[in-house]
Design an enzyme around this catalytic site. Structure first.
Site, short mmCIF file in Angstrom:
data_model
loop_
_atom_site.label_atom_id
_atom_site.label_comp_id
_atom_site.label_asym_id
_atom_site.label_seq_id
_atom_site.Cartn_x
_atom_site.Cartn_y
_atom_site.Cartn_z
N HIS A 1 43.25 132.44 -15.48
CA HIS A 1 44.36 133.39 -15.56
C HIS A 1 44.22 134.54 -14.56
CE1 HIS A 1 41.62 135.52 -18.50
NE2 HIS A 1 42.12 136.58 -17.87
N ASP B 1 40.62 127.54 -19.00
CA ASP B 1 40.70 128.88 -18.41
C ASP B 1 39.57 129.14 -17.41
OD1 ASP B 1 41.85 131.32 -17.92
OD2 ASP B 1 40.99 132.33 -19.67
N SER C 1 37.64 139.91 -17.11
CA SER C 1 37.89 138.47 -17.16
C SER C 1 37.23 137.75 -15.99
CB SER C 1 39.40 138.20 -17.13
OG SER C 1 40.02 138.74 -18.28
#
Length: 462
Positions: free
Chosen positions: A207, A238, A317
């Site tokens: 993402h 992911d 992230s």
């Protein structure tokens, strides 16, 4: 006695009874009376004979200072009419050498080299002591300000930063952690990543790079940057892989995410809210925390994640979750928050990371083939969980792993490798955690009977 009197100088008279006038003898000679008689010690010479000087023949004791004669003039008991014969040593004849020089005590003395060095050294020591005292007084804040804190002989053990300390682990990992920026029509996405090969491969979240042109800017710990190319990505797990062309990269060391235990210390490293090189600490709060996530209209992501209370925010992230030995055990991916939809979420101590064993396998697939294999059980699930616990199988592929193990449509899966099933996402997330070919234990219910089966998982055909 031949008419000659003998005197010791106290009662000497001239012949005839007339006292001789007192006189001062010449230096270096005997005193001579008015009649020419000369007294030497306790003897006499014949009247009228010439006096013998220092260089002439003398009687015994001549020229030698006698206590009887030398102080005769100063004797208060002496007969004032008696002449005194005082012996005064004559000055040496013939020269006895130059007199010994005597230095003037008032004359200025020129200092020697040793004195100059000694004075300079003392002056330097005094100046240094004064400077130290002034510096100490200044640092204390001036007079009247107390000194704060206790003095310690050495730094405590926790401040010595051993390699296994949190500070030592952070120092080891920071050069391998990067910031990832991806520019797209919708704006700039920013996240984190970490180097996994000396050839320049970097792991990050899907993402972080999704929606971009397949390129990214990678910023390293020292502030330098390089252009990166997206090698491949897997939206459902992911994960994505970026490659940069750069030498001298330091790959991370991988740990074993299956060996983690709840309570193990961990560090999260990344760039939360664009604050690069940020390190936060926490513990493993839970293991195999299954969840389903994704943006509306986007892919559905499944996590059988490592839960931690280390502070993780937007920008973390793709960054590494590191164990106490400095080994990467997870990829920080998502957080839970209490904010409403559309609001900016922040850390509340609920962060989740993809286990590194799964991330490493997916990364190797992407580097090798450009895409990741997806692990499947060969059955479909949907809806919600079953009352009383478990996930119902809505369909079983005839040639799939579940069918081969004896499972049928309508069976309710209760546990997979001991993990209870309460939601369909639990089964999908746990299955995808394992590599294709892994054998898992499945406990299920058919009707009212409980049964067990061993299922060999497979890779998705596509």
């Amino acid at each position: 006695m031949g008419g000659t009197d003998v005197t010791d100088g106290w009662d000497w008279r001239q012949p005839g009874g007339t006292p001789a006038p007192a006189g001062q003898p010449a230096p270096g000679s005997l005193s001579q009376g008015p009649q020419g008689a000369q007294g030497v010690g306790g003897g006499t010479t014949s009247p009228g004979s010439p006096a013998q000087g220092p260089q002439g023949p003398q009687e015994a004791g001549a020229g030698t200072a006698s206590p009887w004669w030398s102080d005769a003039l100063a004797d208060p008991w002496r007969d004032p009419y008696a002449p005194a014969a005082v012996v005064v040593p004559a000055a040496p004849i013939g020269g006895g050498g130059e007199p010994e020089p005597v230095s003037d005590p008032d004359a200025p003395v020129r200092p020697g080299l040793r004195q100059v060095v000694l004075i300079s050294l003392i002056t330097a020591l005094l100046a240094g002591s004064l400077g130290s005292a002034l510096t100490y007084a200044f640092l204390r804040g001036g007079p009247g300000v107390p000194s704060l804190g206790a003095q310690s002989a050495q730094a405590p053990a926790l401040a010595q930063r051993k390699p296994e300390s949190l500070a030592g682990v952070a120092e080891k990992l920071l050069p391998s952690v990067v910031t990832v920026r991806v520019a797209s029509l919708g704006g700039t996405s920013e996240g984190s990543g970490f180097v996994v090969s000396a050839e320049g491969h970097i792991i990050t979240n899907d993402h972080v790079v999704s929606g971009g042109p397949g390129k990214a800017t990678v910023i390293f710990n020292d502030g330098s940057s390089a252009s990166g190319k997206v090698v491949g990505q897997d939206p459902e797990s992911d994960l994505a892989v970026i490659k940069v062309t750069r030498t001298g990269l330091r790959p991370v060391e991988f740990g074993d995410s299956d060996a983690l235990a709840v309570g193990d210390p961990v560090l999260a490293i990344g760039s939360p809210l664009s604050l690069t090189n940020t390190v936060t600490a926490g513990i493993v709060s839970a293991l195999d925390r299954t969840m389903q996530a994704g943006e509306p209209g986007g892919p559905t992501r499944y996590y059988a994640a490592i839960q931690t209370d280390a502070a993780v925010n937007h920008g973390n992230s793709g960054g590494p979750l590191v164990d106490g030995g400095g080994r990467v055990v997870g990829v920080n991916s998502t957080i839970k928050s209490l904010v409403a939809d559309g609001q900016e979420a922040g850390n509340i101590g609920l962060a989740f990371a993809i286990p590194i064993n799964q991330a490493k396998r997916v990364t190797q697939d992407i580097i090798g083939t450009g895409k990741a294999r997806r692990t499947v059980i060969g059955a479909q699930v949907g809806g919600t969980g079953v009352a009383g616990g478990g996930v119902r199988l809505n369909g079983v592929e005839p040639s799939g792993p579940a069918a081969a193990a004896g499972l049928r449509t309508g069976d309710v899966v209760l546990r997979l490798n001991g993990h209870p099933m309460t939601d369909p996402a639990d089964l999908v997330a746990l299955v995808r955690k394992y590599a294709p070919g892994s054998v898992v234990a499945v406990e299920y219910r058919r009707g009212t009977a409980r049964q067990k089966a061993s299922v060999t998982l497979a890779a998705d055909a596509k």
